[in-house]
Design an enzyme around this catalytic site. Structure first.
Site, PDB file in Angstrom:
ATOM      1  N   HIS A 323       0.937  -1.225   0.043  1.00 57.33           N
ATOM      2  CA  HIS A 323       0.078   0.004   0.030  1.00 57.33           C
ATOM      3  C   HIS A 323       0.754   1.301   0.091  1.00 57.33           C
ATOM      4  CE1 HIS A 323      -3.210  -2.623   1.310  1.00 57.33           C
ATOM      5  NE2 HIS A 323      -4.060  -1.824   0.627  1.00 57.33           N
ATOM      6  N   GLY A 324       2.156   1.064   0.560  1.00 54.05           N
ATOM      7  CA  GLY A 324       2.826   2.401   0.188  1.00 54.05           C
ATOM      8  C   GLY A 324       4.152   2.118   1.293  1.00 54.05           C
TER       9      GLY A 324
END
Length: 477
Positions: A323-324
Protein backbone atom coordinates in the site's frame (compact mmCIF):
# COMPACT_ATOMS: atom_id res chain seq x y z
CA UNK A 1 -9.51 10.94 -15.77
CA UNK A 2 -11.46 9.01 -13.15
CA UNK A 3 -14.59 6.89 -13.48
CA UNK A 4 -16.53 9.34 -11.32
CA UNK A 5 -16.02 12.30 -13.64
CA UNK A 6 -18.56 13.80 -16.02
CA UNK A 7 -16.17 13.54 -18.98
CA UNK A 8 -15.78 9.81 -18.38
CA UNK A 9 -19.44 9.02 -17.70
CA UNK A 10 -20.92 11.10 -20.52
CA UNK A 11 -18.18 11.14 -23.14
CA UNK A 12 -15.38 8.58 -22.84
CA UNK A 13 -17.39 5.50 -21.81
CA UNK A 14 -20.35 6.05 -24.21
CA UNK A 15 -17.93 6.71 -27.07
CA UNK A 16 -16.04 3.50 -26.28
CA UNK A 17 -19.23 1.44 -26.11
CA UNK A 18 -20.46 3.01 -29.35
CA UNK A 19 -17.28 2.04 -31.23
CA UNK A 20 -17.33 -1.35 -29.52
CA UNK A 21 -20.85 -2.12 -30.77
CA UNK A 22 -20.04 -0.80 -34.22
CA UNK A 23 -17.51 -3.61 -34.74
CA UNK A 24 -18.54 -7.16 -35.51
CA UNK A 25 -16.00 -9.66 -34.18
CA UNK A 26 -13.98 -10.18 -31.02
CA UNK A 27 -10.62 -9.27 -32.57
CA UNK A 28 -11.85 -5.88 -33.74
CA UNK A 29 -13.61 -5.26 -30.44
CA UNK A 30 -10.37 -6.07 -28.64
CA UNK A 31 -8.64 -3.43 -30.76
CA UNK A 32 -11.29 -0.88 -29.82
CA UNK A 33 -10.88 -1.63 -26.11
CA UNK A 34 -7.09 -1.53 -26.43
CA UNK A 35 -7.09 1.86 -28.14
CA UNK A 36 -9.44 3.35 -25.57
CA UNK A 37 -7.45 1.76 -22.75
CA UNK A 38 -4.21 3.31 -23.98
CA UNK A 39 -5.92 6.69 -24.34
CA UNK A 40 -7.37 6.36 -20.83
CA UNK A 41 -4.07 5.35 -19.25
CA UNK A 42 -2.17 7.94 -21.28
CA UNK A 43 -4.60 10.60 -20.09
CA UNK A 44 -4.02 9.57 -16.47
CA UNK A 45 -0.27 8.93 -16.70
CA UNK A 46 1.05 9.91 -20.16
CA UNK A 47 4.77 9.76 -19.34
CA UNK A 48 4.48 6.23 -17.98
CA UNK A 49 2.53 4.61 -20.80
CA UNK A 50 5.84 3.37 -22.25
CA UNK A 51 6.66 1.81 -18.87
CA UNK A 52 3.49 -0.27 -19.00
CA UNK A 53 4.27 -1.35 -22.57
CA UNK A 54 7.76 -2.41 -21.43
CA UNK A 55 6.56 -4.37 -18.38
CA UNK A 56 3.93 -6.20 -20.44
CA UNK A 57 6.60 -7.05 -23.06
CA UNK A 58 8.92 -8.56 -20.41
CA UNK A 59 6.10 -10.75 -19.05
CA UNK A 60 4.99 -11.63 -22.58
CA UNK A 61 8.46 -12.86 -23.61
CA UNK A 62 9.12 -14.64 -20.32
CA UNK A 63 5.84 -16.57 -20.45
CA UNK A 64 6.52 -17.74 -24.02
CA UNK A 65 10.03 -18.87 -23.08
CA UNK A 66 8.71 -20.69 -20.02
CA UNK A 67 6.04 -22.49 -22.03
CA UNK A 68 8.36 -23.42 -24.91
CA UNK A 69 11.12 -24.83 -22.70
CA UNK A 70 11.14 -28.32 -21.21
CA UNK A 71 14.24 -27.61 -19.10
CA UNK A 72 13.01 -26.71 -15.61
CA UNK A 73 16.16 -24.73 -14.80
CA UNK A 74 15.60 -22.50 -17.84
CA UNK A 75 11.94 -22.13 -16.96
CA UNK A 76 12.89 -21.03 -13.43
CA UNK A 77 15.43 -18.50 -14.77
CA UNK A 78 12.81 -16.84 -16.95
CA UNK A 79 10.30 -16.87 -14.10
CA UNK A 80 12.72 -15.37 -11.58
CA UNK A 81 14.03 -12.86 -14.11
CA UNK A 82 10.57 -11.65 -15.09
CA UNK A 83 9.25 -11.40 -11.53
CA UNK A 84 12.46 -9.69 -10.36
CA UNK A 85 12.28 -7.05 -13.08
CA UNK A 86 8.61 -6.39 -12.32
CA UNK A 87 9.25 -6.04 -8.59
CA UNK A 88 12.35 -3.88 -9.12
CA UNK A 89 10.45 -1.47 -11.35
CA UNK A 90 7.64 -1.33 -8.79
CA UNK A 91 10.14 -0.76 -5.97
CA UNK A 92 11.97 2.05 -7.78
CA UNK A 93 8.86 4.02 -8.63
CA UNK A 94 6.96 3.39 -5.43
CA UNK A 95 9.58 3.16 -2.70
CA UNK A 96 12.84 4.82 -3.80
CA UNK A 97 11.79 8.41 -3.03
CA UNK A 98 10.39 7.62 0.46
CA UNK A 99 13.52 5.62 1.33
CA UNK A 100 15.79 8.45 0.14
CA UNK A 101 13.75 10.97 2.16
CA UNK A 102 14.12 8.79 5.25
CA UNK A 103 17.89 8.44 4.83
CA UNK A 104 18.15 12.17 4.15
CA UNK A 105 16.34 12.99 7.39
CA UNK A 106 18.59 10.59 9.35
CA UNK A 107 21.96 11.17 7.75
CA UNK A 108 21.63 14.21 5.49
CA UNK A 109 22.47 12.06 2.46
CA UNK A 110 21.65 12.44 -0.32
CA UNK A 111 21.49 16.21 -0.20
CA UNK A 112 18.80 16.36 -2.87
CA UNK A 113 15.99 13.83 -2.99
CA UNK A 114 14.44 13.06 -6.35
CA UNK A 115 10.65 13.13 -6.21
CA UNK A 116 9.51 10.23 -8.36
CA UNK A 117 5.86 10.34 -9.38
CA UNK A 118 4.18 6.95 -8.93
CA UNK A 119 2.64 5.69 -12.21
CA UNK A 120 -1.11 5.30 -11.83
CA UNK A 121 -2.13 1.69 -11.23
CA UNK A 122 1.40 0.26 -11.27
CA UNK A 123 0.77 -1.89 -8.17
CA UNK A 124 -2.29 -3.48 -9.77
CA UNK A 125 -1.01 -4.27 -13.26
CA UNK A 126 2.36 -5.41 -11.86
CA UNK A 127 0.64 -8.01 -9.68
CA UNK A 128 -1.52 -9.09 -12.61
CA UNK A 129 1.55 -9.65 -14.77
CA UNK A 130 3.32 -11.56 -11.98
CA UNK A 131 0.29 -13.82 -11.49
CA UNK A 132 0.18 -14.40 -15.26
CA UNK A 133 3.83 -15.50 -15.53
CA UNK A 134 3.62 -17.65 -12.39
CA UNK A 135 0.46 -19.37 -13.65
CA UNK A 136 2.15 -20.13 -16.97
CA UNK A 137 5.11 -21.57 -15.05
CA UNK A 138 2.73 -23.70 -12.95
CA UNK A 139 1.00 -24.78 -16.19
CA UNK A 140 -2.32 -23.38 -15.01
CA UNK A 141 -2.51 -21.01 -17.99
CA UNK A 142 -1.43 -21.06 -21.60
CA UNK A 143 0.97 -18.29 -22.59
CA UNK A 144 -0.64 -15.60 -24.72
CA UNK A 145 1.02 -15.63 -28.14
CA UNK A 146 -0.17 -12.15 -29.14
CA UNK A 147 1.46 -9.24 -27.34
CA UNK A 148 -1.48 -6.89 -27.91
CA UNK A 149 -3.91 -9.29 -26.25
CA UNK A 150 -1.69 -9.52 -23.17
CA UNK A 151 -1.47 -5.72 -23.19
CA UNK A 152 -5.26 -5.60 -23.26
CA UNK A 153 -5.38 -7.92 -20.24
CA UNK A 154 -2.94 -5.80 -18.23
CA UNK A 155 -4.04 -2.38 -19.41
CA UNK A 156 -7.81 -2.73 -19.84
CA UNK A 157 -9.10 0.59 -18.57
CA UNK A 158 -11.94 -1.05 -16.64
CA UNK A 159 -9.60 -2.20 -13.90
CA UNK A 160 -5.94 -1.36 -14.63
CA UNK A 161 -5.89 1.79 -12.47
CA UNK A 162 -7.22 0.46 -9.15
CA UNK A 163 -8.14 -3.17 -9.62
CA UNK A 164 -9.57 -5.60 -8.93
CA UNK A 165 -6.45 -7.70 -9.55
CA UNK A 166 -7.73 -9.94 -12.35
CA UNK A 167 -5.96 -13.21 -13.06
CA UNK A 168 -5.28 -14.03 -16.68
CA UNK A 169 -6.72 -17.53 -16.46
CA UNK A 170 -10.06 -16.05 -15.35
CA UNK A 171 -10.45 -13.91 -18.49
CA UNK A 172 -8.23 -15.63 -21.07
CA UNK A 173 -11.19 -17.34 -22.74
CA UNK A 174 -13.22 -14.11 -22.83
CA UNK A 175 -10.33 -12.24 -24.45
CA UNK A 176 -10.48 -14.77 -27.28
CA UNK A 177 -14.20 -15.48 -27.36
CA UNK A 178 -17.03 -13.45 -25.85
CA UNK A 179 -20.29 -11.95 -27.00
CA UNK A 180 -22.30 -8.84 -26.28
CA UNK A 181 -25.75 -9.42 -24.78
CA UNK A 182 -28.38 -6.89 -23.80
CA UNK A 183 -28.94 -8.74 -20.51
CA UNK A 184 -25.26 -8.44 -19.72
CA UNK A 185 -25.24 -4.78 -20.74
CA UNK A 186 -28.29 -4.08 -18.58
CA UNK A 187 -26.66 -5.78 -15.58
CA UNK A 188 -23.44 -3.90 -16.27
CA UNK A 189 -25.14 -0.50 -16.43
CA UNK A 190 -26.94 -1.18 -13.15
CA UNK A 191 -23.71 -2.30 -11.49
CA UNK A 192 -21.86 0.74 -12.83
CA UNK A 193 -24.60 3.09 -11.58
CA UNK A 194 -24.47 1.48 -8.12
CA UNK A 195 -20.69 1.88 -8.00
CA UNK A 196 -20.90 5.49 -9.16
CA UNK A 197 -23.52 6.21 -6.50
CA UNK A 198 -21.34 4.62 -3.82
CA UNK A 199 -18.43 6.79 -4.86
CA UNK A 200 -20.12 10.12 -5.55
CA UNK A 201 -23.06 10.12 -3.15
CA UNK A 202 -21.56 8.21 -0.22
CA UNK A 203 -17.73 8.12 -0.30
CA UNK A 204 -17.26 11.76 -1.30
CA UNK A 205 -19.72 12.94 1.34
CA UNK A 206 -18.08 10.75 3.99
CA UNK A 207 -14.72 12.31 3.13
CA UNK A 208 -16.10 15.81 3.59
CA UNK A 209 -17.82 14.89 6.85
CA UNK A 210 -14.61 13.31 8.15
CA UNK A 211 -12.81 16.63 7.61
CA UNK A 212 -15.49 18.42 9.63
CA UNK A 213 -15.13 16.06 12.59
CA UNK A 214 -11.32 15.71 12.59
CA UNK A 215 -9.20 18.79 11.74
CA UNK A 216 -5.67 18.68 10.35
CA UNK A 217 -2.61 19.15 12.53
CA UNK A 218 -1.49 17.66 15.84
CA UNK A 219 -2.48 20.73 17.89
CA UNK A 220 -6.01 20.83 16.48
CA UNK A 221 -6.47 17.08 16.87
CA UNK A 222 -5.30 17.14 20.50
CA UNK A 223 -8.21 19.39 21.48
CA UNK A 224 -10.86 17.58 19.41
CA UNK A 225 -13.55 15.92 21.57
CA UNK A 226 -13.49 12.16 21.99
CA UNK A 227 -16.85 11.71 20.25
CA UNK A 228 -15.71 13.78 17.25
CA UNK A 229 -12.66 11.59 16.77
CA UNK A 230 -14.72 8.40 16.90
CA UNK A 231 -17.40 9.77 14.59
CA UNK A 232 -14.79 11.11 12.17
CA UNK A 233 -13.10 7.73 11.95
CA UNK A 234 -16.46 5.99 11.51
CA UNK A 235 -17.12 8.17 8.48
CA UNK A 236 -13.60 7.49 7.15
CA UNK A 237 -14.28 3.76 7.63
CA UNK A 238 -17.31 4.12 5.38
CA UNK A 239 -15.48 6.43 2.96
CA UNK A 240 -12.70 3.98 2.14
CA UNK A 241 -15.18 1.12 1.75
CA UNK A 242 -17.60 2.97 -0.54
CA UNK A 243 -14.70 4.51 -2.45
CA UNK A 244 -12.92 1.28 -3.26
CA UNK A 245 -15.93 -1.03 -3.53
CA UNK A 246 -17.58 1.61 -5.71
CA UNK A 247 -14.61 1.56 -8.07
CA UNK A 248 -14.72 -2.25 -8.16
CA UNK A 249 -18.46 -2.16 -8.89
CA UNK A 250 -17.88 0.20 -11.80
CA UNK A 251 -15.05 -1.97 -13.15
CA UNK A 252 -17.18 -5.12 -12.90
CA UNK A 253 -20.12 -3.28 -14.48
CA UNK A 254 -18.10 -2.07 -17.47
CA UNK A 255 -16.75 -5.59 -17.89
CA UNK A 256 -20.30 -6.96 -18.06
CA UNK A 257 -21.19 -4.37 -20.69
CA UNK A 258 -18.48 -5.84 -22.93
CA UNK A 259 -18.82 -9.51 -22.05
CA UNK A 260 -16.12 -9.80 -19.35
CA UNK A 261 -16.93 -11.38 -16.01
CA UNK A 262 -14.61 -10.23 -13.23
CA UNK A 263 -14.69 -11.81 -9.81
CA UNK A 264 -16.16 -9.93 -6.86
CA UNK A 265 -13.69 -7.82 -4.90
CA UNK A 266 -15.85 -7.00 -1.86
CA UNK A 267 -18.48 -8.97 0.01
CA UNK A 268 -19.90 -6.75 2.78
CA UNK A 269 -16.68 -6.79 4.87
CA UNK A 270 -18.13 -4.81 7.78
CA UNK A 271 -20.47 -7.63 8.78
CA UNK A 272 -17.48 -9.87 9.54
CA UNK A 273 -17.28 -11.71 12.85
CA UNK A 274 -13.48 -11.93 12.87
CA UNK A 275 -10.46 -10.30 11.30
CA UNK A 276 -9.77 -13.42 9.26
CA UNK A 277 -13.28 -13.21 7.84
CA UNK A 278 -12.83 -9.50 7.16
CA UNK A 279 -9.88 -10.24 4.88
CA UNK A 280 -11.92 -12.85 3.05
CA UNK A 281 -14.45 -10.14 2.30
CA UNK A 282 -12.25 -7.03 1.83
CA UNK A 283 -10.17 -6.48 -1.33
CA UNK A 284 -10.58 -10.17 -2.11
CA UNK A 285 -8.34 -10.06 -5.19
CA UNK A 286 -5.37 -8.75 -3.16
CA UNK A 287 -5.75 -11.08 -0.18
CA UNK A 288 -6.21 -14.09 -2.48
CA UNK A 289 -3.11 -13.01 -4.47
CA UNK A 290 -0.94 -13.04 -1.35
CA UNK A 291 -2.53 -16.32 -0.25
CA UNK A 292 -1.91 -18.15 -3.54
CA UNK A 293 1.42 -16.62 -4.59
CA UNK A 294 3.14 -16.00 -1.24
CA UNK A 295 1.50 -17.70 1.76
CA UNK A 296 0.83 -21.16 0.30
CA UNK A 297 4.22 -21.41 -1.53
CA UNK A 298 5.90 -20.58 1.81
CA UNK A 299 4.12 -23.54 3.36
CA UNK A 300 0.96 -21.86 4.60
CA UNK A 301 -0.23 -23.31 7.89
CA UNK A 302 0.80 -26.89 7.11
CA UNK A 303 4.11 -26.66 8.94
CA UNK A 304 4.98 -25.83 12.56
CA UNK A 305 3.31 -23.01 14.50
CA UNK A 306 6.54 -21.00 14.37
CA UNK A 307 6.76 -21.37 10.60
CA UNK A 308 3.07 -20.46 10.22
CA UNK A 309 3.62 -17.30 12.27
CA UNK A 310 6.65 -16.43 10.13
CA UNK A 311 4.63 -16.96 6.94
CA UNK A 312 1.85 -14.74 8.27
CA UNK A 313 4.39 -12.07 9.23
CA UNK A 314 5.87 -12.07 5.72
CA UNK A 315 2.45 -11.88 4.06
CA UNK A 316 1.11 -9.07 6.23
CA UNK A 317 4.32 -7.08 6.10
CA UNK A 318 4.17 -7.29 2.30
CA UNK A 319 0.48 -6.34 2.39
CA UNK A 320 1.35 -3.19 4.32
CA UNK A 321 4.32 -2.35 2.09
CA UNK A 322 2.20 -2.91 -1.05
CA UNK A 323 0.00 0.00 0.00
CA UNK A 324 2.95 2.37 0.37
CA UNK A 325 6.39 2.99 1.84
CA UNK A 326 5.10 5.12 4.71
CA UNK A 327 5.71 3.83 8.21
CA UNK A 328 1.95 3.86 8.82
CA UNK A 329 1.35 1.25 6.08
CA UNK A 330 4.03 -1.02 7.51
CA UNK A 331 2.51 -0.64 10.98
CA UNK A 332 -0.94 -1.30 9.51
CA UNK A 333 0.26 -4.57 7.98
CA UNK A 334 1.93 -5.66 11.23
CA UNK A 335 -1.19 -4.62 13.16
CA UNK A 336 -3.27 -7.08 11.12
CA UNK A 337 -0.56 -9.73 11.38
CA UNK A 338 -0.90 -9.57 15.19
CA UNK A 339 -4.68 -10.04 15.17
CA UNK A 340 -4.65 -12.67 12.40
CA UNK A 341 -2.01 -14.63 14.33
CA UNK A 342 -3.89 -14.36 17.64
CA UNK A 343 -7.09 -15.56 15.98
CA UNK A 344 -5.28 -18.39 14.20
CA UNK A 345 -3.52 -19.66 17.31
CA UNK A 346 -5.97 -18.91 20.12
CA UNK A 347 -9.35 -17.46 19.12
CA UNK A 348 -10.44 -19.50 16.10
CA UNK A 349 -13.04 -21.58 17.95
CA UNK A 350 -13.79 -19.10 20.73
CA UNK A 351 -14.98 -16.39 18.33
CA UNK A 352 -17.45 -18.86 16.78
CA UNK A 353 -19.05 -19.42 20.19
CA UNK A 354 -19.61 -15.70 20.87
CA UNK A 355 -23.01 -14.13 20.15
CA UNK A 356 -23.03 -12.58 16.70
CA UNK A 357 -23.28 -8.98 17.90
CA UNK A 358 -20.23 -9.40 20.19
CA UNK A 359 -17.99 -10.96 17.53
CA UNK A 360 -19.05 -8.28 15.04
CA UNK A 361 -18.37 -5.54 17.58
CA UNK A 362 -14.91 -6.99 18.19
CA UNK A 363 -14.13 -7.10 14.46
CA UNK A 364 -15.43 -3.56 13.78
CA UNK A 365 -13.50 -2.17 16.75
CA UNK A 366 -10.23 -3.67 15.47
CA UNK A 367 -10.96 -2.60 11.87
CA UNK A 368 -11.77 0.98 12.83
CA UNK A 369 -8.57 1.39 14.87
CA UNK A 370 -6.69 -0.12 11.95
CA UNK A 371 -8.02 2.60 9.66
CA UNK A 372 -6.57 5.22 12.01
CA UNK A 373 -3.12 3.73 11.41
CA UNK A 374 -3.80 3.52 7.67
CA UNK A 375 -5.16 7.04 7.31
CA UNK A 376 -2.53 9.16 9.06
CA UNK A 377 0.90 9.07 7.44
CA UNK A 378 2.15 11.57 10.02
CA UNK A 379 2.91 9.39 13.10
CA UNK A 380 2.29 12.29 15.49
CA UNK A 381 -1.19 12.86 14.07
CA UNK A 382 -1.86 9.11 14.25
CA UNK A 383 -0.83 8.92 17.90
CA UNK A 384 -2.81 12.06 18.72
CA UNK A 385 -5.97 10.60 17.18
CA UNK A 386 -5.52 7.21 18.88
CA UNK A 387 -4.83 8.74 22.31
CA UNK A 388 -7.64 11.27 21.86
CA UNK A 389 -10.15 8.55 21.03
CA UNK A 390 -9.60 7.14 24.52
CA UNK A 391 -9.55 10.54 26.25
CA UNK A 392 -5.81 10.55 26.89
CA UNK A 393 -5.35 14.05 25.41
CA UNK A 394 -7.34 15.60 28.27
CA UNK A 395 -9.90 16.44 25.59
CA UNK A 396 -13.58 16.76 26.40
CA UNK A 397 -15.95 13.88 25.76
CA UNK A 398 -18.57 15.70 23.69
CA UNK A 399 -18.40 19.23 22.33
CA UNK A 400 -21.19 21.54 21.22
CA UNK A 401 -20.06 21.40 17.58
CA UNK A 402 -20.01 17.61 17.77
CA UNK A 403 -23.69 17.58 18.67
CA UNK A 404 -24.58 19.95 15.82
CA UNK A 405 -22.61 17.89 13.29
CA UNK A 406 -24.16 14.66 14.54
CA UNK A 407 -27.65 16.09 14.14
CA UNK A 408 -26.79 17.21 10.62
CA UNK A 409 -25.42 13.84 9.54
CA UNK A 410 -27.30 11.26 11.61
CA UNK A 411 -29.64 10.39 8.74
CA UNK A 412 -26.72 10.13 6.31
CA UNK A 413 -24.89 7.88 8.79
CA UNK A 414 -27.92 5.57 8.91
CA UNK A 415 -27.85 5.34 5.09
CA UNK A 416 -24.14 4.44 5.17
CA UNK A 417 -24.76 1.71 7.73
CA UNK A 418 -27.62 0.29 5.68
CA UNK A 419 -25.65 0.47 2.41
CA UNK A 420 -22.71 -1.43 3.91
CA UNK A 421 -24.86 -4.44 4.83
CA UNK A 422 -26.70 -7.01 2.66
CA UNK A 423 -30.09 -5.87 3.99
CA UNK A 424 -31.08 -4.04 0.80
CA UNK A 425 -30.00 -6.96 -1.39
CA UNK A 426 -31.95 -9.36 0.82
CA UNK A 427 -35.12 -7.27 0.54
CA UNK A 428 -34.78 -7.03 -3.25
CA UNK A 429 -34.19 -10.78 -3.65
CA UNK A 430 -37.07 -11.54 -1.31
CA UNK A 431 -39.38 -9.27 -3.29
CA UNK A 432 -38.22 -10.85 -6.56
CA UNK A 433 -39.07 -14.32 -5.27
CA UNK A 434 -42.53 -13.21 -4.14
CA UNK A 435 -43.56 -11.53 -7.40
CA UNK A 436 -42.93 -14.56 -9.59
CA UNK A 437 -46.15 -15.38 -11.42
CA UNK A 438 -47.81 -12.04 -10.64
CA UNK A 439 -47.91 -10.13 -13.93
CA UNK A 440 -48.45 -6.68 -12.37
CA UNK A 441 -45.61 -6.98 -9.87
CA UNK A 442 -43.29 -8.52 -12.45
CA UNK A 443 -43.87 -5.52 -14.72
CA UNK A 444 -43.30 -3.21 -11.76
CA UNK A 445 -40.02 -4.98 -11.03
CA UNK A 446 -38.98 -4.68 -14.69
CA UNK A 447 -39.71 -0.95 -14.65
CA UNK A 448 -37.70 -0.51 -11.44
CA UNK A 449 -34.73 -2.23 -13.08
CA UNK A 450 -34.69 0.71 -15.50
CA UNK A 451 -35.71 3.48 -13.11
CA UNK A 452 -33.28 2.61 -10.31
CA UNK A 453 -29.96 2.95 -12.21
CA UNK A 454 -31.32 6.00 -14.06
CA UNK A 455 -32.23 7.63 -10.76
CA UNK A 456 -28.79 6.84 -9.28
CA UNK A 457 -27.07 8.20 -12.38
CA UNK A 458 -29.11 11.41 -12.20
CA UNK A 459 -28.35 11.92 -8.50
CA UNK A 460 -24.66 11.22 -9.06
CA UNK A 461 -24.55 13.67 -11.96
CA UNK A 462 -26.11 16.42 -9.86
CA UNK A 463 -23.58 15.70 -7.11
CA UNK A 464 -20.68 15.84 -9.55
CA UNK A 465 -21.63 19.19 -11.04
CA UNK A 466 -19.55 21.78 -9.25
CA UNK A 467 -18.10 19.26 -6.79
CA UNK A 468 -14.33 19.72 -6.47
CA UNK A 469 -13.83 16.82 -4.03
CA UNK A 470 -13.69 13.65 -6.11
CA UNK A 471 -10.49 11.65 -5.52
CA UNK A 472 -10.23 7.87 -5.63
CA UNK A 473 -8.36 6.93 -2.46
CA UNK A 474 -6.82 3.79 -3.95
CA UNK A 475 -5.35 5.49 -7.04
CA UNK A 476 -2.11 6.16 -5.13
CA UNK A 477 -1.68 2.50 -4.25
Amino acid sequence: MVFSSLIFVYFFLPLCILFYLATENVNNRNKVLLVFSMIFYGFSSPSYLILMLFMVFISYKAALKIQDSEDDSIRKKWLIGSVTISLLVLAVFKYLSPILRLTNSLTGMPKEVINIVIPVGISFYTFQLISYVVDVYRKKSEAQKEYLKLLLYAGLFFQCVAGPIVRYRDVSNEIENRSFTFIGAESGITRFAIGLGKKVLLANTCGQVFAEFIPEGVDAISTTPVASLWLGMIFYTFQIYFDFSGYSDMAIGMGLMCGFHFRENFNYPYISKSIREFWKRWHISLSSFFRDYVYIPLGGSKKSHKRTVLNLFIVWTLTGIWHGAGINYCLWGIYYFIFITIEHLFLKDKLKKLPGFLSRFYALFVILLGWVIFKFENPFEMLSVLSGMFGLNNNELWGYETGILMLNYCFFLAICILASTPVVRYVINKYASLVVGNEFYEKTASIMEIVFPTFLLALSTMALVGNSYNPFLYFKF
